[in-house]
Design a protein around this motif. Structure first.
Motif, PDB file in Angstrom:
ATOM      1  N   ASP A 396      18.680  29.952  22.564  1.00 29.33           N
ATOM      2  CA  ASP A 396      19.251  31.290  22.548  1.00 29.33           C
ATOM      3  C   ASP A 396      18.562  32.209  21.555  1.00 29.33           C
ATOM      4  O   ASP A 396      18.339  33.395  21.835  1.00 29.33           O
ATOM      5  N   ILE A 400      16.917  35.965  22.270  1.00 29.91           N
ATOM      6  CA  ILE A 400      17.317  37.186  21.566  1.00 29.91           C
ATOM      7  C   ILE A 400      16.100  37.846  20.914  1.00 29.91           C
ATOM      8  O   ILE A 400      15.893  39.059  21.027  1.00 29.91           O
ATOM      9  N   VAL A 422      19.977  39.299  28.851  1.00 24.59           N
ATOM     10  CA  VAL A 422      19.672  38.075  28.107  1.00 24.59           C
ATOM     11  C   VAL A 422      20.724  37.027  28.457  1.00 24.59           C
ATOM     12  O   VAL A 422      21.916  37.214  28.192  1.00 24.59           O
ATOM     13  N   PHE A 438      22.861  44.580  21.407  1.00 25.59           N
ATOM     14  CA  PHE A 438      23.201  43.837  22.618  1.00 25.59           C
ATOM     15  C   PHE A 438      24.629  44.179  23.042  1.00 25.59           C
ATOM     16  O   PHE A 438      25.531  44.275  22.221  1.00 25.59           O
ATOM     17  N   TYR A 456      23.993  41.050  27.320  1.00 24.03           N
ATOM     18  CA  TYR A 456      23.936  39.594  27.187  1.00 24.03           C
ATOM     19  C   TYR A 456      24.985  38.961  28.099  1.00 24.03           C
ATOM     20  O   TYR A 456      26.100  39.439  28.216  1.00 24.03           O
TER      21      TYR A 456
END
Length: 627
Positions: A396, A400, A422, A438, A456
């Protein structure tokens, strides 16, 4: 679940959390009241008293074992309360200890009175934990958990929520029998070992065969009373098993294995491809055409960037190939940006789908997304600017950082915003601490900010739900689509047999690949609606229903889009053009451009478009304008 059920569960959880603190407080109160009362009655501090303070303390302890005085007339109220409270505390503690030793056995015995009203989850990892918690929080079904590791903290958490936890091997028939698995409504096989999942499925299948006819009849009444009908068909009475598989090659093997096509009135198994389901769910809320819809050749073509190449990216590419058929009639462009370590994985993916590049224009750039230069970023968009980017990396934190780096390139070069999605694996706490750059998924894409359009998608929390995994709305629509197809054939070609057309069977008997073809057709309905400014709304929505397709011109465009979608589906399944239709050799005479298609076959595509509004109506929906 009802508000009353939620309140009851919260109160039960509160008592379970503070139970022994309350018991300890009651014991201390009983002892102190006893000391106070005996001090007043015995007067140990008075001159010449035959009692001491030790007598007071000892007598207070005796209250807990029913050794208090028999006659207490004139004794202090404090002692009366203590004499009643102390043995109650002792009895409750003893009963709780006995219950603690037998509560699992008692709870399992009670399941015999809840047949087809509970579920069993085997393996408490990322998927099993979320499935079990979904049922505990959002359904009235009891949850039984089978977990191999007694130190698994997620199993302990589920027990606090009310799950019945059994520690044992899910492959062991004795453990399965102890969990009453044959009487469950669903069983989820989510261990980390695919072989163990298969062995457990086979063991469960054998156990269901010994159920008596009277048991099945009784459970059928329960199911009919509690479960809704799906697409006009009665609910399934038997036990449904869901097998979780992540690896695409294993899924391909399992999907074609006779055991997974096997279904009886007692047992049916469904392979749950987690990555495929996540990809489908991502596109249900973040499809490329939600951000950009090319409508004519003067506009740039759809160009989708995928960052990383985990199994999820492969499934997202397939979703693009299956859905990216827009009115401009051009193939969508796909660019994959991933490190060189993924080269072999990419080659294997392309080998699995040799016709992929006849459906989409695919280019792979083997560069590390975290070190990509501005010049390389520009070169990736030489043919057309990116319409949307999907970031799905193994870690992850890498996803990012990659999204931030690529977006920084865009800003520094003065380029137009590129919407980024994402996909977070949620294997760490990062999803909870990402900053304001995000945004959580926004269904109305027009409200996304222009400066930092990064969303996200929490892949597990958004996908591992009862609605997505079990009550699959897309599967219900696909079932409705298939039933409509059977009705049409019965009217137009009543003499056709299953030997001539393998699709002329009920949904339950349909081969897995044909079920999947119906799912793909059902999923593309939303794309067709969006291409003409429409969406599917609930019948209760205040917006008025509108005609779809809006006119004959739109009808012809949509029919051509449907044919291209159908061809893509067949090609990705491995079909080639052939003069005759042959399921064994995977050939089909209709795998030709629209212009070469016979008029009767064109009319089939037009018919598929005309029936969209009717299919949605069967699902309690209507076509509305999206504006």
């Amino acid at each position: 679940m009802s508000d009353t059920g939620n309140a009851r569960r919260r109160s039960t959880s509160l008592w379970a959390q503070h139970e022994w603190s309350i018991v300890a407080l009651a014991a201390a109160m009983a002892f102190l009241l006893g000391c106070w009362g005996y001090a007043l009655a015995m007067s140990p501090s008075a001159a010449g008293s035959e009692h001491t303070w030790w007598d007071v303390v000892y007598a207070s302890f005796q209250l807990f074992i029913f050794e208090g005085p028999d006659a207490t007339a004139g004794w202090p109220l404090q002692l009366q309360i203590a004499r009643a409270l102390a043995p109650v505390v002792l009895l409750y503690t003893a009963a709780a200890a006995i219950l603690k030793r037998t509560e699992t056995q008692i709870a399992l015995y009670k399941l015999l009175f809840r047949k087809r009203r509970f579920v069993v989850v085997c393996g408490i990892g990322e998927t099993g934990f979320r499935i079990a918690k979904q049922y505990l929080r959002h359904s009235d079904k009891q949850v039984v958990v089978i977990e191999k590791d007694p130190m698994n903290p997620m199993a302990a958490e589920l027990a606090k929520w009310g799950a019945i936890v059994i520690f044992g091997n899910a492959m062991d028939p004795v453990t399965l029998d102890r969990a009453r698995v044959v009487y469950a409504k669903e069983v989820f096989l989510c261990t980390h070992d695919d072989q163990a999942n298969i062995a457990a499925a086979k063991a469960i299948d054998r156990l269901t065969r010994v159920l008596s006819d009277s048991d099945m009849a009784a459970m059928a009444k329960t199911v009919q009373r509690h479960e809704p009908h799906l697409a006009g068909e009665p609910p399934y009475v038997g036990l449904r098993a869901f097998l979780c598989v992540d690896e695409p090659h294993l899924y391909d093997v399992f999907a074609n294995h006779p055991f997974f096509a096997h279904a009886t009135d007692r047992f049916a198994i469904r392979i749950f491809n987690r990555k495929q389901t996540i990809a489908r769910n991502v596109f249900s809320r973040c499809a490329p055409d939600m951000y950009y819809m090319p409508r004519e050749e003067s506009q740039p073509p759809m160009h989708v960037l995928f960052v990383g190449f985990d199994n999820l990216v492969g499934e997202l590419i397939l979703q693009t190939a299956l859905t990216a058929h827009y009115p401009d009639r051009r193939r969508a462009q796909i660019t994959v940006l991933c490190g060189d370590v993924n080269r072999e994985r990419v080659q294997r993916f392309l080998y699995r789908f040799p016709h992929l590049e006849s459906v989409v224009s695919l280019k792979t750039s083997f560069h590390d997304p975290l070190t990509l230069s501005q010049a390389q970023w520009v070169d990736l968009q030489r043919e057309a600017p990116f319409s949307v980017a999907y970031v799905a990396m193994r870690e992850d934190v890498d996803g990012i950082l990659a999204a931030r780096r690529l977006n920084r390139h865009r800003r520094q070069l003065g380029e137009a915003p590129v919407n980024m999605v994402v996909c977070l694996n949620q294997q760490t706490f990062l999803a909870e601490i990402i900053d304001d750059d995000f945004l959580p998924i926004i269904d109305d894409k027009s409200s996304l900010p222009a400066h930092e359009p990064i969303e996200y998608f929490e892949t597990l929390d958004e996908t591992i739900t009862i609605d997505v995994v079990v009550n699959d709305a897309l599967d219900t629509l696909a079932r409705t689509l298939h039933n409509a197809y059977l009705d049409t054939l019965a009217q137009t070609e009543p003499a056709q047999t299953a030997a001539e057309n393998a699709s002329i069977v009920p949904w339950s008997a349909l081969p897995a690949h044909k079920k999947q073809a119906n799912q793909h057709a059902a999923a593309h309905i939303a794309t067709k609606l969006r291409s003409h400014g429409c969406i599917a709304c609930d019948e209760s929505d205040e917006r008025p229903a509108i005609a779809f397709p809006p006119d004959e011109s739109a009808m012809e465009v949509l029919a051509q889009v449907e044919h291209r979608r159908w061809m893509a589906d067949k090609q990705l399944a491995g079909y080639d053009y052939g003069d005759t239709r042959d399921e064994d050799f995977m050939t089909h005479p209709d795998l030709v451009p629209w212009e070469k298609l016979g008029e009767s076959d064109k009319e089939k595509d037009r018919s598929n478009i005309r029936q969209i509004a009717g299919l949605l109506a069967m699902q309690g929906k209507k076509v509305c304008a999206s504006g």
